[in-house]
Write an enzyme that holds these catalytic residues in place. Sequence first.
Site, PDB file in Angstrom:
ATOM      1  N   GLU A 125       0.817  -1.205   0.000  1.00 42.57           N
ATOM      2  CA  GLU A 125       0.000   0.000   0.000  1.00 42.57           C
ATOM      3  C   GLU A 125       0.855   1.261   0.000  1.00 42.57           C
ATOM      4  O   GLU A 125       0.506   2.252  -0.640  1.00 42.57           O
ATOM      5  CB  GLU A 125      -0.943  -0.011   1.211  1.00 42.57           C
ATOM      6  CG  GLU A 125      -2.047  -1.043   1.110  1.00 42.57           C
ATOM      7  CD  GLU A 125      -2.930  -0.847  -0.111  1.00 42.57           C
ATOM      8  OE1 GLU A 125      -3.031   0.278  -0.618  1.00 42.57           O
ATOM      9  OE2 GLU A 125      -3.520  -1.837  -0.572  1.00 42.57           O
ATOM     10  N   TYR A 151      -5.528   7.109   4.056  1.00 40.40           N
ATOM     11  CA  TYR A 151      -5.664   6.080   3.030  1.00 40.40           C
ATOM     12  C   TYR A 151      -4.945   4.804   3.437  1.00 40.40           C
ATOM     13  O   TYR A 151      -5.515   3.704   3.383  1.00 40.40           O
ATOM     14  CB  TYR A 151      -5.136   6.554   1.670  1.00 40.40           C
ATOM     15  CG  TYR A 151      -5.019   5.388   0.725  1.00 40.40           C
ATOM     16  CD1 TYR A 151      -6.145   4.888   0.069  1.00 40.40           C
ATOM     17  CD2 TYR A 151      -3.806   4.706   0.566  1.00 40.40           C
ATOM     18  CE1 TYR A 151      -6.063   3.769  -0.743  1.00 40.40           C
ATOM     19  CE2 TYR A 151      -3.725   3.581  -0.240  1.00 40.40           C
ATOM     20  CZ  TYR A 151      -4.855   3.118  -0.891  1.00 40.40           C
ATOM     21  OH  TYR A 151      -4.774   1.992  -1.664  1.00 40.40           O
ATOM     22  N   ASP A 182      -8.941   6.021  -2.752  1.00 44.48           N
ATOM     23  CA  ASP A 182      -7.844   6.568  -3.546  1.00 44.48           C
ATOM     24  C   ASP A 182      -8.416   7.286  -4.760  1.00 44.48           C
ATOM     25  O   ASP A 182      -9.643   7.416  -4.896  1.00 44.48           O
ATOM     26  CB  ASP A 182      -6.842   5.476  -3.929  1.00 44.48           C
ATOM     27  CG  ASP A 182      -7.380   4.532  -5.006  1.00 44.48           C
ATOM     28  OD1 ASP A 182      -8.597   4.575  -5.314  1.00 44.48           O
ATOM     29  OD2 ASP A 182      -6.579   3.744  -5.546  1.00 44.48           O
ATOM     30  N   CYS A 188     -12.290   2.425 -15.776  1.00 45.18           N
ATOM     31  CA  CYS A 188     -12.827   3.780 -15.562  1.00 45.18           C
ATOM     32  C   CYS A 188     -11.677   4.752 -15.334  1.00 45.18           C
ATOM     33  O   CYS A 188     -11.578   5.419 -14.302  1.00 45.18           O
ATOM     34  CB  CYS A 188     -13.778   3.761 -14.365  1.00 45.18           C
ATOM     35  SG  CYS A 188     -14.816   5.235 -14.217  1.00 45.18           S
ATOM     36  N   CYS A 248     -15.695   2.708 -21.427  1.00 42.07           N
ATOM     37  CA  CYS A 248     -17.065   2.446 -20.977  1.00 42.07           C
ATOM     38  C   CYS A 248     -17.663   1.194 -21.613  1.00 42.07           C
ATOM     39  O   CYS A 248     -18.500   0.526 -21.004  1.00 42.07           O
ATOM     40  CB  CYS A 248     -17.944   3.665 -21.251  1.00 42.07           C
ATOM     41  SG  CYS A 248     -17.466   5.135 -20.313  1.00 42.07           S
ATOM     42  N   CYS A 294     -17.015  -1.645 -19.346  1.00 40.23           N
ATOM     43  CA  CYS A 294     -17.386  -1.467 -17.942  1.00 40.23           C
ATOM     44  C   CYS A 294     -18.593  -2.330 -17.582  1.00 40.23           C
ATOM     45  O   CYS A 294     -19.613  -2.300 -18.295  1.00 40.23           O
ATOM     46  CB  CYS A 294     -17.704  -0.002 -17.655  1.00 40.23           C
ATOM     47  SG  CYS A 294     -18.229   0.309 -15.949  1.00 40.23           S
ATOM     48  N   CYS A 352     -24.289   3.577 -14.853  1.00 37.16           N
ATOM     49  CA  CYS A 352     -23.475   4.739 -14.483  1.00 37.16           C
ATOM     50  C   CYS A 352     -24.184   6.049 -14.813  1.00 37.16           C
ATOM     51  O   CYS A 352     -24.563   6.303 -15.969  1.00 37.16           O
ATOM     52  CB  CYS A 352     -22.135   4.663 -15.218  1.00 37.16           C
ATOM     53  SG  CYS A 352     -21.088   6.113 -15.025  1.00 37.16           S
TER      54      CYS A 352
END
Length: 299
Positions: free
Chosen positions: A45, A128, A146, A201, A208, A211, A217
Amino acid sequence: MPAVHRLAPDLTQLHGRLLDWYAVRARALPWRLRHTSPWGIFLSEVMAQQTPVARVEPIWLDWMSRWPTPADLAAASPGDVVRAWGRLGYPRRALRLHEAATAMVDRHGGEVPATLEELLALPGVGDYTAAAVACFAFGIPAPVIDTNVRRVLVRTLEGEAQAAPALNRAERELALAAMPPRTDDANTWNVAAMELGALVCTARAPRCDDCPAADLCAWNLAGRPAWTGPVKRTQSWHGTDRQARGALLSVLRESPGPVGAARLAQAWPDEPQRLRCLDSLVSDGLVEPLPRSRFRLPE
């Protein structure tokens, strides 16, 4: 649920689409394996912040081989840690990892702490990182927010092309409200939304057609309106202090011993900028000055 776009989808349906997609499309990253320790997740991370995963993976594997526990890293010299960081960028993160590992040894018996409060108390750990480690290492369903997650949420639920330059309270509330109610689903949702933002995305060229939630969306249904809000300013790389610092650190990393000022001048000829960047590297603890205008990584 905070105010959302009139075309925003039903959350249960959105959850199902993204979770099903992630189950099939998730990248096989080594820190996602079931046997990965909380320490391995913690490292991943920190390393992956503002850094492409493809660059992180070999460095993460090397670090886990060298320093498989916090105690192993804490016992290493700061110079070895900075050298092993390589070209990941933002090298102060290497020193913060070393400091965090030392704190884990001193305060937590050499283990990664398992609560948000204790994680936030570690050197260099912000909201985060604490949320991500709590979620992915310990199964605590904290919202992990994030830039990828922010973009997915504002597009699907608010109908905006992108998020505001800085995370705000409304987005935090949206992220919390958007999480599935079941703990396991909530934890997977965090990484699924992150993965969708990273792979599909995307900021500049969203795919798209690929997706799993394109027909749900709000942004897509509204005709993909352009962003009209403030734009985050980005700095070019060429000629910046970041580039100069990186060039100077590269020389020091590759040298087995101290480096003289003349060698550093070859790496970055602009003297005022070079001296300014050397001063900043010393202030950050990344470089140690020695007599006779020599420099080395910290020991």
